[in-house]
Design an enzyme around this catalytic site. Structure first.
Site, PDB file in Angstrom:
ATOM      1  N   HIS A   1       0.000  64.379 -43.081  1.00  0.00           N
ATOM      2  CA  HIS A   1      -0.991  63.696 -43.437  1.00  0.00           C
ATOM      3  C   HIS A   1      -1.076  62.188 -42.955  1.00  0.00           C
ATOM      4  O   HIS A   1      -2.253  61.778 -42.787  1.00  0.00           O
ATOM      5  CB  HIS A   1      -0.784  63.350 -45.088  1.00  0.00           C
ATOM      6  CG  HIS A   1       0.301  62.770 -45.473  1.00  0.00           C
ATOM      7  ND1 HIS A   1       1.541  62.965 -45.463  1.00  0.00           N
ATOM      8  CD2 HIS A   1       0.201  61.451 -45.903  1.00  0.00           C
ATOM      9  CE1 HIS A   1       2.359  62.055 -46.002  1.00  0.00           C
ATOM     10  NE2 HIS A   1       1.767  61.106 -46.026  1.00  0.00           N
ATOM     11  N   ASP A   2       0.029  61.818 -42.314  1.00  0.00           N
ATOM     12  CA  ASP A   2       0.102  60.494 -41.554  1.00  0.00           C
ATOM     13  C   ASP A   2      -0.090  60.634 -39.922  1.00  0.00           C
ATOM     14  O   ASP A   2       0.249  59.659 -39.149  1.00  0.00           O
ATOM     15  CB  ASP A   2       1.046  59.521 -41.807  1.00  0.00           C
ATOM     16  CG  ASP A   2       0.920  59.018 -43.268  1.00  0.00           C
ATOM     17  OD1 ASP A   2      -0.164  58.816 -43.666  1.00  0.00           O
ATOM     18  OD2 ASP A   2       2.265  58.488 -43.864  1.00  0.00           O
TER      19      ASP A   2
ATOM     20  N   LYS B   1      -1.290  57.956 -37.862  1.00  0.00           N
ATOM     21  CA  LYS B   1      -0.782  56.708 -37.414  1.00  0.00           C
ATOM     22  C   LYS B   1      -0.206  56.709 -36.076  1.00  0.00           C
ATOM     23  O   LYS B   1       0.263  55.659 -35.428  1.00  0.00           O
ATOM     24  CB  LYS B   1       0.281  56.552 -38.341  1.00  0.00           C
ATOM     25  CG  LYS B   1      -0.009  56.185 -39.776  1.00  0.00           C
ATOM     26  CD  LYS B   1       1.360  55.935 -40.667  1.00  0.00           C
ATOM     27  CE  LYS B   1       0.588  55.292 -42.069  1.00  0.00           C
ATOM     28  NZ  LYS B   1       1.815  55.192 -43.093  1.00  0.00           N
TER      29      LYS B   1
ATOM     30  N   HIS C   1      -6.172  54.900 -40.022  1.00  0.00           N
ATOM     31  CA  HIS C   1      -5.360  56.457 -39.797  1.00  0.00           C
ATOM     32  C   HIS C   1      -5.696  57.637 -40.478  1.00  0.00           C
ATOM     33  O   HIS C   1      -5.581  58.804 -39.624  1.00  0.00           O
ATOM     34  CB  HIS C   1      -3.798  56.286 -40.012  1.00  0.00           C
ATOM     35  CG  HIS C   1      -3.418  56.422 -41.602  1.00  0.00           C
ATOM     36  ND1 HIS C   1      -3.348  55.295 -42.282  1.00  0.00           N
ATOM     37  CD2 HIS C   1      -2.976  57.480 -42.129  1.00  0.00           C
ATOM     38  CE1 HIS C   1      -3.068  55.955 -43.337  1.00  0.00           C
ATOM     39  NE2 HIS C   1      -2.771  57.041 -43.392  1.00  0.00           N
TER      40      HIS C   1
ATOM     41  N   HIS D   1      -6.797  61.761 -48.064  1.00  0.00           N
ATOM     42  CA  HIS D   1      -5.734  61.333 -48.974  1.00  0.00           C
ATOM     43  C   HIS D   1      -5.290  60.159 -49.398  1.00  0.00           C
ATOM     44  O   HIS D   1      -4.461  59.728 -50.195  1.00  0.00           O
ATOM     45  CB  HIS D   1      -4.256  61.994 -48.224  1.00  0.00           C
ATOM     46  CG  HIS D   1      -3.731  60.978 -47.214  1.00  0.00           C
ATOM     47  ND1 HIS D   1      -4.267  60.932 -45.606  1.00  0.00           N
ATOM     48  CD2 HIS D   1      -2.740  60.253 -47.111  1.00  0.00           C
ATOM     49  CE1 HIS D   1      -3.567  60.107 -45.154  1.00  0.00           C
ATOM     50  NE2 HIS D   1      -2.759  59.548 -45.798  1.00  0.00           N
ATOM     51  N   HIS D   2      -6.451  59.241 -49.015  1.00  0.00           N
ATOM     52  CA  HIS D   2      -6.031  57.673 -49.380  1.00  0.00           C
ATOM     53  C   HIS D   2      -7.457  57.400 -50.376  1.00  0.00           C
ATOM     54  O   HIS D   2      -7.721  56.226 -50.635  1.00  0.00           O
ATOM     55  CB  HIS D   2      -6.097  56.426 -48.267  1.00  0.00           C
ATOM     56  CG  HIS D   2      -4.525  56.467 -47.961  1.00  0.00           C
ATOM     57  ND1 HIS D   2      -3.697  55.686 -48.492  1.00  0.00           N
ATOM     58  CD2 HIS D   2      -3.929  56.842 -46.545  1.00  0.00           C
ATOM     59  CE1 HIS D   2      -2.410  55.632 -47.911  1.00  0.00           C
ATOM     60  NE2 HIS D   2      -2.782  56.333 -46.836  1.00  0.00           N
TER      61      HIS D   2
ATOM     62  N   ASP E   1       2.002  60.890 -52.088  1.00  0.00           N
ATOM     63  CA  ASP E   1       2.312  59.703 -51.098  1.00  0.00           C
ATOM     64  C   ASP E   1       2.381  58.518 -51.834  1.00  0.00           C
ATOM     65  O   ASP E   1       3.620  57.843 -51.477  1.00  0.00           O
ATOM     66  CB  ASP E   1       0.727  59.656 -50.357  1.00  0.00           C
ATOM     67  CG  ASP E   1       1.012  58.750 -49.033  1.00  0.00           C
ATOM     68  OD1 ASP E   1       2.147  58.686 -48.663  1.00  0.00           O
ATOM     69  OD2 ASP E   1       0.014  58.226 -48.657  1.00  0.00           O
TER      70      ASP E   1
END
Length: 377
Positions: free
Chosen positions: A244-245, A248, A273, A297-298, A326
Site C-alpha cells: 500500500h505504500d 513512497k 505517495h 487507503h488515506h 494502517d
C-alpha cells in the site's frame, strides 16, 4: 434355487463350452455373422417361451442362456458377461420390473427387453420409462423378436460409446482443470514473489518502518476474515496491504527517515505517495481493483483524507480496511519521531473516530479482533 436347465445347460456349459466357443468358434462365427457373438439371457418362468426365443435367436447367431426367474438371472449376471436380458414381467418371486431395476443399478451397460401380454401394456410402458429398450408382446412373431433384439443391441452399443466418450471428456476436463490449478498456483507464487520484492524495495529506503506493510497486511487479513470475505478476496486484500505504500519509492529517503516533525512542503511530498502508487499499479491487469485500493487507503469517511477527499460509500471497503489497519499499526509501532504508543492507545484512536474518519463496521470488527487477541504487537 437354480433350476436344472440353468445348472446343467447354462452354468457348466458356460464355464466350459462357452470358453471353447470363445477360443475356437469365435473366428468362424465372426466370419459367418460379421460380428462377435452376443450373449443373451432369456428370463421367463415358461419353458416353452424360453425355448422358442432361444431357437429364434440362436439361428440369428446369438448365444442364448435360459433362466427360469429373476433370482436365477441375478446369480448368472453376477458371474458372467451378458449383452442383453430379455425378461418376462410376471414371474414367481421377484417381477421383471424388479429385475430391470437391479440391472440398471448393478449392471448399467447391459441392455434389457421385457416380455408382456397385451393386458400388461401399461406395466410395459412403465418398464420403458425406467430403462428397458423395448418390449415383446405375446404372442410374438420371429421378425418382431429379431428386429427388437437388433434394435436393443444397437442402442446398447450407442449408449456404451456415449458413456465411453463422456468418461473420456470428463477425464480431459479434469486433466485441464488440474493443469489450470497448477498454472494458477505457479502464477500466484510468482505474483506473491513480485509483491514481496516491491515491498522490500520500499522498506529498503525507510529502515525505520521496515515490516510496516507486512504488519498492516496481517491486520487487514484478520479483519477481512472476520467480515466473511472469500479466501480469494482476502488474498488480494493482503496483496494490496503488502504494497500500500509502494508510492513512497518516489519520496526522498531523508524525508522518510526524518526524526522530527515534517514541514508542510515535506508533508505535501509524502501525500503524493497514494497517487504515485496508483500510477505504478494501474496498468497491471488484475482481477481486483489493486491500484484503486492503494490509491484510496488515506481517504477518510468525512472527506478529510487525501488525495481526493472521498467520503463514505465513495471509498472502497477494502481501502477502508487498509485505513484502519494502517493507522493501528503506525500508532502501535515505533516511528523515527516518537516511541511506540501501544495497541491500547491505537485502539482508542480508531474507536474515538469511528464513523468520522473510519468505517464503523471495520472499526467494530477490528476492536473485537484486538480484544480476542487476534491482533497484537
Amino acid at each position: 434355487m437354480i433350476s436344472e436347465p440353468l445348472q446343467k445347460g447354462v452354468t457348466d456349459m458356460y464355464s466350459m463350452d462357452h470358453a471353447q466357443f470363445d477360443a475356437k468358434d469365435a473366428p468362424e462365427t465372426k466370419k459367418k455373422y460379421g460380428v462377435a457373438r452376443k450373449n443373451l439371457l432369456i428370463v421367463d418362468d415358461e419353458e416353452s417361451i424360453r425355448n422358442l426365443l432361444k431357437r429364434i435367436l440362436e439361428k440369428e447367431g446369438y448365444h442364448c442362456i435360459p433362466a427360469a426367474d429373476a433370482e436365477e438371472a441375478s446369480i448368472f449376471l453376477a458371474e458372467h458377461p451378458v449383452d442383453l436380458v430379455i425378461s418376462d414381467i410376471q414371474m414367481p418371486g421377484r417381477s421383471g420390473i424388479q429385475l430391470l431395476e437391479e440391472i440398471r443399478r448393478e449392471h448399467p451397460t447391459i441392455g434389457t427387453i421385457i416380455i408382456t401380454g397385451n393386458r400388461d401394456k401399461e406395466i410395459a410402458d412403465m418398464a420403458i420409462s425406467i430403462g428397458a429398450y423395448g418390449y415383446l408382446l405375446k404372442p410374438f412373431q420371429k421378425d418382431q423378436v429379431v428386429v427388437s433384439v437388433k434394435d436393443a443391441l444397437r442402442r446398447r452399443m450407442i449408449e456404451i460409446q456415449n458413456r465411453f466418450e463422456v468418461e473420456n471428456l470428463e477425464h480431459d476436463i479434469e486433466d485441464k482443470r488440474q493443469n489450470l490449478i497448477r498454472a494458477n498456483t505457479r502464477l500466484t507464487l510468482m505474483v506473491n514473489g513480485i509483491i514481496r520484492a516491491m515491498a522490500k524495495a520500499v522498506e529498503s529506503r525507510d529502515p525505520y518502518t521496515a515490516g510496516h506493510q507486512q504488519r498492516v497486511a496481517d491486520i487487514a487479513t484478520v479483519i477481512g476474515a472476520r467480515m466473511n470475505f472469500t479466501e480469494e478476496r482476502i488474498m488480494y486484500l493482503k496483496m494490496a496491504a503488502s504494497i500500500h505504500d509502494i508510492g513512497k519509492i518516489s519520496v526522498p529517503a531523508e524525508i522518510l527517515s526524518k526524526p522530527g516533525r515534517l514541514s508542510q512542503s515535506e508533508m505535501n511530498i509524502i501525500r503524493e505517495h497514494p497517487l504515485t502508487g496508483y500510477e505504478i499499479l494501474k496498468e497491471v491487469e488484475f482481477p481486483y481493483p489493486l491500484a484503486e485500493i492503494v490509491y484510496q487507503h488515506h481517504e477518510r469517511m468525512d472527506g478529510s483524507g487525501y488525495p481526493n477527499g472521498l467520503t463514505g460509500e465513495q471509498i472502497h471497503l477494502d481501502a477502508k480496511i487498509l485505513a484502519v489497519a494502517d493507522v493501528l499499526e503506525a500508532m502501535a509501532s515505533h516511528r523515527p519521531y516518537r516511541a511506540a504508543l501501544g495497541i491500547a492507545i491505537a485502539r482508542e484512536e480508531i474507536q474515538k473516530n469511528k464513523g468520522r474518519f473510519y468505517d464503523p463496521d471495520v472499526v467494530d470488527v477490528c476492536c473485537q479482533a484486538i480484544d480476542n487477541g487476534e491482533i497484537a504487537f
